[in-house]
Design a protein around this motif. Structure first.
Motif, PDB file in Angstrom:
ATOM      1  N   GLN A  31       0.829  -1.204   0.000  1.00 34.73           N
ATOM      2  CA  GLN A  31       0.000   0.000   0.000  1.00 34.73           C
ATOM      3  C   GLN A  31       0.868   1.262   0.000  1.00 34.73           C
ATOM      4  O   GLN A  31       0.586   2.214  -0.726  1.00 34.73           O
ATOM      5  CB  GLN A  31      -0.932   0.010   1.207  1.00 34.73           C
ATOM      6  CG  GLN A  31      -1.849   1.207   1.254  1.00 34.73           C
ATOM      7  CD  GLN A  31      -2.742   1.202   2.492  1.00 34.73           C
ATOM      8  OE1 GLN A  31      -2.646   0.327   3.339  1.00 34.73           O
ATOM      9  NE2 GLN A  31      -3.594   2.201   2.588  1.00 34.73           N
ATOM     10  N   GLU A  32       1.908   1.272   0.792  1.00 36.85           N
ATOM     11  CA  GLU A  32       2.797   2.437   0.861  1.00 36.85           C
ATOM     12  C   GLU A  32       3.558   2.652  -0.447  1.00 36.85           C
ATOM     13  O   GLU A  32       3.843   3.789  -0.816  1.00 36.85           O
ATOM     14  CB  GLU A  32       3.789   2.270   2.017  1.00 36.85           C
ATOM     15  CG  GLU A  32       3.129   2.314   3.382  1.00 36.85           C
ATOM     16  CD  GLU A  32       4.014   1.813   4.505  1.00 36.85           C
ATOM     17  OE1 GLU A  32       3.843   2.308   5.628  1.00 36.85           O
ATOM     18  OE2 GLU A  32       4.866   0.932   4.273  1.00 36.85           O
ATOM     19  N   ARG A  33       3.907   1.572  -1.143  1.00 44.60           N
ATOM     20  CA  ARG A  33       4.651   1.679  -2.402  1.00 44.60           C
ATOM     21  C   ARG A  33       3.801   2.238  -3.526  1.00 44.60           C
ATOM     22  O   ARG A  33       4.322   2.809  -4.482  1.00 44.60           O
ATOM     23  CB  ARG A  33       5.225   0.315  -2.804  1.00 44.60           C
ATOM     24  CG  ARG A  33       6.341  -0.156  -1.919  1.00 44.60           C
ATOM     25  CD  ARG A  33       7.058  -1.375  -2.486  1.00 44.60           C
ATOM     26  NE  ARG A  33       6.177  -2.387  -3.032  1.00 44.60           N
ATOM     27  CZ  ARG A  33       5.735  -3.440  -2.368  1.00 44.60           C
ATOM     28  NH1 ARG A  33       6.071  -3.623  -1.109  1.00 44.60           N
ATOM     29  NH2 ARG A  33       4.951  -4.327  -2.961  1.00 44.60           N
ATOM     30  N   GLY A  34       2.505   2.028  -3.472  1.00 45.31           N
ATOM     31  CA  GLY A  34       1.633   2.510  -4.537  1.00 45.31           C
ATOM     32  C   GLY A  34       1.757   1.668  -5.794  1.00 45.31           C
ATOM     33  O   GLY A  34       2.382   0.609  -5.804  1.00 45.31           O
ATOM     34  N   GLY A  35       1.179   2.137  -6.872  1.00 41.15           N
ATOM     35  CA  GLY A  35       1.134   1.369  -8.109  1.00 41.15           C
ATOM     36  C   GLY A  35       2.400   1.390  -8.943  1.00 41.15           C
ATOM     37  O   GLY A  35       2.588   0.540  -9.805  1.00 41.15           O
ATOM     38  N   HIS A  36       3.271   2.351  -8.721  1.00 37.46           N
ATOM     39  CA  HIS A  36       4.448   2.516  -9.578  1.00 37.46           C
ATOM     40  C   HIS A  36       5.690   1.792  -9.034  1.00 37.46           C
ATOM     41  O   HIS A  36       6.578   1.445  -9.789  1.00 37.46           O
ATOM     42  CB  HIS A  36       4.735   4.011  -9.752  1.00 37.46           C
ATOM     43  CG  HIS A  36       5.797   4.327 -10.735  1.00 37.46           C
ATOM     44  ND1 HIS A  36       5.699   4.014 -12.073  1.00 37.46           N
ATOM     45  CD2 HIS A  36       7.004   4.924 -10.581  1.00 37.46           C
ATOM     46  CE1 HIS A  36       6.797   4.416 -12.698  1.00 37.46           C
ATOM     47  NE2 HIS A  36       7.607   4.966 -11.817  1.00 37.46           N
ATOM     48  N   CYS A  37       5.742   1.568  -7.746  1.00 37.34           N
ATOM     49  CA  CYS A  37       6.920   0.962  -7.113  1.00 37.34           C
ATOM     50  C   CYS A  37       6.642  -0.504  -6.805  1.00 37.34           C
ATOM     51  O   CYS A  37       5.780  -0.823  -5.989  1.00 37.34           O
ATOM     52  CB  CYS A  37       7.271   1.714  -5.833  1.00 37.34           C
ATOM     53  SG  CYS A  37       8.743   1.088  -4.996  1.00 37.34           S
ATOM     54  N   LYS A  38       7.392  -1.398  -7.442  1.00 40.45           N
ATOM     55  CA  LYS A  38       7.206  -2.834  -7.233  1.00 40.45           C
ATOM     56  C   LYS A  38       7.943  -3.326  -5.989  1.00 40.45           C
ATOM     57  O   LYS A  38       7.470  -4.216  -5.292  1.00 40.45           O
ATOM     58  CB  LYS A  38       7.706  -3.597  -8.466  1.00 40.45           C
ATOM     59  CG  LYS A  38       7.528  -5.089  -8.394  1.00 40.45           C
ATOM     60  CD  LYS A  38       7.976  -5.735  -9.700  1.00 40.45           C
ATOM     61  CE  LYS A  38       7.884  -7.243  -9.638  1.00 40.45           C
ATOM     62  NZ  LYS A  38       8.343  -7.843 -10.906  1.00 40.45           N
TER      63      LYS A  38
END
Length: 114
Positions: A31-38
């Motif tokens: 959740q903290e990484r969001g959609g762009h950070c794998k």
């Protein structure tokens, strides 16, 4: 925010065909990484172990070496690696990292999706 005592460490054997094992500690959750950070993790490669050569497609990966010594494989070119070095693997390229020292090699890994 996460504290070290709250994070879990995952052991992975023979990653990408490499010798030995690595330890991965996720620094941020999904959740903290969001959609762009794998991935945003601290990775430890014990002496005699390696993260085998692998390619990235649709993403990039950056290694920031924190401690230890090793050899970084940049598309087949071997480069000495030590604390303070930053290695970038662009989309469509490959890399790997071998610990050649007597102590753990630790780095922060960041995978960003295209």
């Amino acid at each position: 925010m996460t504290r070290s005592e709250e994070r879990t460490i995952e052991r992975a054997e023979h990653v990408a065909g490499g010798a030995g094992y690595i330890l991965k500690e996720a620094l941020l959750n999904e959740q903290e990484r969001g959609g762009h950070c794998k991935m945003f993790s601290r990775v430890t490669v014990p002496a005699g172990s390696e993260l085998g050569y692998h390619e990235h497609h649709g993403e990039t990966e950056t290694y920031y070496i924190l401690s230890g010594t090793g050899v970084y494989n940049d598309n087949g070119t071997e480069i000495p690696a030590r604390a303070g070095d930053v290695f970038f693997c662009e989309d469509g390229s490959g890399h790997g990292l071998r610990n050649t020292g007597a102590y753990d090699l630790a780095f922060v890994a960041l995978i960003l999706k295209k």
